[in-house]
Design a protein around this motif. Structure first.
Motif, PDB file in Angstrom:
ATOM      1  N   SER A 295      61.827  70.105  67.141  1.00  0.00           N
ATOM      2  CA  SER A 295      63.211  70.422  67.502  1.00  0.00           C
ATOM      3  C   SER A 295      63.289  71.087  68.876  1.00  0.00           C
ATOM      4  O   SER A 295      62.592  72.063  69.143  1.00  0.00           O
ATOM      5  N   GLY A 296      64.130  70.526  69.738  1.00  0.00           N
ATOM      6  CA  GLY A 296      64.323  71.073  71.079  1.00  0.00           C
ATOM      7  C   GLY A 296      63.471  70.434  72.149  1.00  0.00           C
ATOM      8  O   GLY A 296      63.752  70.599  73.345  1.00  0.00           O
ATOM      9  N   ASP A 297      62.436  69.691  71.777  1.00  0.00           N
ATOM     10  CA  ASP A 297      61.577  69.043  72.774  1.00  0.00           C
ATOM     11  C   ASP A 297      62.347  67.978  73.550  1.00  0.00           C
ATOM     12  O   ASP A 297      63.129  67.207  72.978  1.00  0.00           O
ATOM     13  N   ARG A 298      62.080  67.911  74.865  1.00  0.00           N
ATOM     14  CA  ARG A 298      62.674  66.862  75.689  1.00  0.00           C
ATOM     15  C   ARG A 298      61.996  65.530  75.399  1.00  0.00           C
ATOM     16  O   ARG A 298      60.795  65.457  75.165  1.00  0.00           O
ATOM     17  N   LEU A 299      62.795  64.480  75.419  1.00  0.00           N
ATOM     18  CA  LEU A 299      62.295  63.119  75.228  1.00  0.00           C
ATOM     19  C   LEU A 299      62.564  62.355  76.525  1.00  0.00           C
ATOM     20  O   LEU A 299      63.648  61.814  76.727  1.00  0.00           O
ATOM     21  N   VAL A 300      61.564  62.349  77.407  1.00  0.00           N
ATOM     22  CA  VAL A 300      61.706  61.746  78.729  1.00  0.00           C
ATOM     23  C   VAL A 300      61.428  60.249  78.633  1.00  0.00           C
ATOM     24  O   VAL A 300      60.353  59.838  78.169  1.00  0.00           O
ATOM     25  N   THR A 301      62.372  59.439  79.061  1.00  0.00           N
ATOM     26  CA  THR A 301      62.269  57.994  78.865  1.00  0.00           C
ATOM     27  C   THR A 301      61.026  57.395  79.519  1.00  0.00           C
ATOM     28  O   THR A 301      60.362  56.535  78.931  1.00  0.00           O
ATOM     29  N   THR A 302      60.700  57.826  80.736  1.00  0.00           N
ATOM     30  CA  THR A 302      59.527  57.257  81.417  1.00  0.00           C
ATOM     31  C   THR A 302      58.236  57.589  80.680  1.00  0.00           C
ATOM     32  O   THR A 302      57.344  56.738  80.553  1.00  0.00           O
ATOM     33  N   LYS A 303      58.131  58.815  80.188  1.00  0.00           N
ATOM     34  CA  LYS A 303      56.926  59.207  79.447  1.00  0.00           C
ATOM     35  C   LYS A 303      56.841  58.487  78.104  1.00  0.00           C
ATOM     36  O   LYS A 303      55.757  58.087  77.669  1.00  0.00           O
ATOM     37  N   LEU A 304      57.991  58.306  77.454  1.00  0.00           N
ATOM     38  CA  LEU A 304      58.004  57.579  76.188  1.00  0.00           C
ATOM     39  C   LEU A 304      57.635  56.113  76.397  1.00  0.00           C
ATOM     40  O   LEU A 304      56.916  55.517  75.582  1.00  0.00           O
ATOM     41  N   ALA A 305      58.111  55.530  77.494  1.00  0.00           N
ATOM     42  CA  ALA A 305      57.777  54.132  77.793  1.00  0.00           C
ATOM     43  C   ALA A 305      56.272  53.974  77.981  1.00  0.00           C
ATOM     44  O   ALA A 305      55.669  52.989  77.525  1.00  0.00           O
ATOM     45  N   GLN A 306      55.647  54.948  78.644  1.00  0.00           N
ATOM     46  CA  GLN A 306      54.189  54.918  78.808  1.00  0.00           C
ATOM     47  C   GLN A 306      53.485  55.081  77.471  1.00  0.00           C
ATOM     48  O   GLN A 306      52.519  54.373  77.171  1.00  0.00           O
ATOM     49  N   ARG A 307      53.975  56.003  76.678  1.00  0.00           N
ATOM     50  CA  ARG A 307      53.343  56.300  75.383  1.00  0.00           C
ATOM     51  C   ARG A 307      53.343  55.072  74.467  1.00  0.00           C
ATOM     52  O   ARG A 307      52.360  54.786  73.785  1.00  0.00           O
ATOM     53  N   TYR A 308      54.468  54.351  74.454  1.00  0.00           N
ATOM     54  CA  TYR A 308      54.595  53.220  73.532  1.00  0.00           C
ATOM     55  C   TYR A 308      54.376  51.868  74.222  1.00  0.00           C
ATOM     56  O   TYR A 308      54.618  50.828  73.612  1.00  0.00           O
ATOM     57  N   ASN A 309      53.938  51.931  75.477  1.00  0.00           N
ATOM     58  CA  ASN A 309      53.594  50.715  76.217  1.00  0.00           C
ATOM     59  C   ASN A 309      54.753  49.719  76.220  1.00  0.00           C
ATOM     60  O   ASN A 309      54.614  48.553  75.836  1.00  0.00           O
TER      61      ASN A 309
ATOM     62  N   ASN B 152      73.331  66.814  81.410  1.00  0.00           N
ATOM     63  CA  ASN B 152      72.486  67.413  82.442  1.00  0.00           C
ATOM     64  C   ASN B 152      71.031  67.615  82.022  1.00  0.00           C
ATOM     65  O   ASN B 152      70.179  67.841  82.878  1.00  0.00           O
ATOM     66  N   SER B 153      70.746  67.534  80.725  1.00  0.00           N
ATOM     67  CA  SER B 153      69.377  67.813  80.275  1.00  0.00           C
ATOM     68  C   SER B 153      68.699  66.636  79.596  1.00  0.00           C
ATOM     69  O   SER B 153      67.547  66.728  79.191  1.00  0.00           O
ATOM     70  N   GLY B 154      69.387  65.513  79.471  1.00  0.00           N
ATOM     71  CA  GLY B 154      68.777  64.334  78.883  1.00  0.00           C
ATOM     72  C   GLY B 154      68.666  64.421  77.372  1.00  0.00           C
ATOM     73  O   GLY B 154      69.403  65.165  76.710  1.00  0.00           O
ATOM     74  N   ALA B 155      67.729  63.676  76.812  1.00  0.00           N
ATOM     75  CA  ALA B 155      67.563  63.598  75.360  1.00  0.00           C
ATOM     76  C   ALA B 155      66.565  64.651  74.864  1.00  0.00           C
ATOM     77  O   ALA B 155      65.542  64.907  75.502  1.00  0.00           O
ATOM     78  N   ARG B 156      66.902  65.241  73.742  1.00  0.00           N
ATOM     79  CA  ARG B 156      66.014  66.209  73.079  1.00  0.00           C
ATOM     80  C   ARG B 156      66.033  65.953  71.580  1.00  0.00           C
ATOM     81  O   ARG B 156      67.020  65.425  71.043  1.00  0.00           O
ATOM     82  N   VAL B 157      64.949  66.335  70.915  1.00  0.00           N
ATOM     83  CA  VAL B 157      64.933  66.296  69.457  1.00  0.00           C
ATOM     84  C   VAL B 157      65.992  67.267  68.955  1.00  0.00           C
ATOM     85  O   VAL B 157      66.112  68.392  69.442  1.00  0.00           O
ATOM     86  N   ALA B 158      66.803  66.830  68.012  1.00  0.00           N
ATOM     87  CA  ALA B 158      67.926  67.634  67.546  1.00  0.00           C
ATOM     88  C   ALA B 158      67.461  68.950  66.928  1.00  0.00           C
ATOM     89  O   ALA B 158      66.404  69.029  66.307  1.00  0.00           O
ATOM     90  N   LYS B 159      68.285  69.967  67.137  1.00  0.00           N
ATOM     91  CA  LYS B 159      68.095  71.249  66.464  1.00  0.00           C
ATOM     92  C   LYS B 159      69.124  71.334  65.342  1.00  0.00           C
ATOM     93  O   LYS B 159      70.330  71.330  65.593  1.00  0.00           O
ATOM     94  N   PHE B 160      68.636  71.397  64.115  1.00  0.00           N
ATOM     95  CA  PHE B 160      69.541  71.441  62.980  1.00  0.00           C
ATOM     96  C   PHE B 160      69.926  72.882  62.664  1.00  0.00           C
ATOM     97  O   PHE B 160      69.106  73.797  62.763  1.00  0.00           O
ATOM     98  N   GLU B 161      71.172  73.076  62.280  1.00  0.00           N
ATOM     99  CA  GLU B 161      71.633  74.397  61.882  1.00  0.00           C
ATOM    100  C   GLU B 161      70.965  74.808  60.572  1.00  0.00           C
ATOM    101  O   GLU B 161      70.560  73.963  59.778  1.00  0.00           O
ATOM    102  N   ALA B 162      70.883  76.124  60.350  1.00  0.00           N
ATOM    103  CA  ALA B 162      70.276  76.626  59.115  1.00  0.00           C
ATOM    104  C   ALA B 162      71.003  76.096  57.886  1.00  0.00           C
ATOM    105  O   ALA B 162      70.384  75.837  56.844  1.00  0.00           O
ATOM    106  N   SER B 163      72.304  75.897  58.006  1.00  0.00           N
ATOM    107  CA  SER B 163      73.087  75.404  56.860  1.00  0.00           C
ATOM    108  C   SER B 163      72.733  73.970  56.492  1.00  0.00           C
ATOM    109  O   SER B 163      73.040  73.512  55.382  1.00  0.00           O
ATOM    110  N   THR B 164      72.072  73.250  57.417  1.00  0.00           N
ATOM    111  CA  THR B 164      71.712  71.864  57.134  1.00  0.00           C
ATOM    112  C   THR B 164      70.768  71.768  55.946  1.00  0.00           C
ATOM    113  O   THR B 164      70.861  70.840  55.136  1.00  0.00           O
ATOM    114  N   THR B 165      69.830  72.712  55.822  1.00  0.00           N
ATOM    115  CA  THR B 165      68.913  72.705  54.691  1.00  0.00           C
ATOM    116  C   THR B 165      69.690  72.739  53.382  1.00  0.00           C
ATOM    117  O   THR B 165      69.435  71.952  52.461  1.00  0.00           O
TER     118      THR B 165
END
Length: 223
Positions: free
Chosen positions: A33-47, A71-84
């Motif tokens: 949660s919160g990690d950036r998902l950079v398209t260029t790096k993901l493209a390299q990772r998954y060829n 302004n910050s691109g894609a990130r893994v979603a941060k779920f609220e505590a109530s989501t559980t």
């Protein structure tokens, strides 16, 4: 978690696609949660090229697993505590509904597969983060085997998505030894009741299992 420890969730119904690869990395806590998902790096990772990455991120955004900001691109979603709480309340409704059909319709071969999964769960030594992720995958596989063939595919899909949310939320967390022991005992009790085709007993045990799991994660989840 090292690259060699990547697991494939039984809930990923689009195996082999860029979407499934990214979601698998999220559920395996490669990305948390919160990690950036950079398209260029993901493209390299998954060829692959940039466009399939963008399409996959758009799909994941639509499903709530990825957040995209201007302004910050894609990130893994941060779920609220109530989501559980919300997810477990949904599962408390769906699991008994799906299980009722399985109690009546399952075969001996399916029950033997469940015993096989349970033995794998019992054999895990919780020595590192991978072992905890593996345990959660096996736990999910156990329930997925019981529900995936249900005739109501909309209910199955809703269950699948909420279970994936739990994987994303808990990917970097560890289960206590006490909760592991309790969980295995609950799975074993479920199998004993299934073997007797005891519908009332199975549903009561399932409700207790979900309640205990929800109580555990609501108490110990760290944000």
């Amino acid at each position: 978690m090292s690259e060699k420890h990547i697991l494939t969730s039984p809930l990923l119904t689009e195996q082999g696609t860029v979407y499934a690869n990214i979601l698998s990395d999220i559920t395996n806590a490669i990305f948390i949660s919160g990690d950036r998902l950079v398209t260029t790096k993901l493209a390299q990772r998954y060829n692959t090229s940039i466009n399939p990455i963008r399409e996959a991120l758009k799909q994941l955004q639509g499903e709530g697993f990825v957040h995209v900001a201007a302004n910050s691109g894609a990130r893994v979603a941060k779920f609220e505590a109530s989501t559980t709480r919300n997810v477990f309340e949904i599962l408390q409704l769906l699991d008994p509904y799906l299980m009722e059909w399985f109690v009546e319709e399952h075969s001996r071969e399916q029950r033997e597969d469940l015993f096989r999964i349970l033995r794998k769960m019992e054999d895990i030594e919780l020595v590192d983060q991978y072992a905890h992720v593996l345990y959660r995958h096996l736990d999910t596989e156990f329930h997925w085997l019981m529900y995936k063939d249900h005739y109501n595919k909309n209910a199955v899909e809703l269950w699948r998505r909420n279970r994936l949310i739990l994987h994303v939320m808990h990917g970097s967390l560890k289960l206590s030894a006490r909760r592991i022991e309790q969980s295995i005992s609950e799975h074993r009790a479920l199998l004993d009741l299934l073997e007797k085709r005891d519908l009332a007993g199975t549903l009561a045990m399932l409700k207790a299992h979900i309640t205990n799991s929800g109580r555990y994660w609501s108490r110990y989840q760290i944000r």
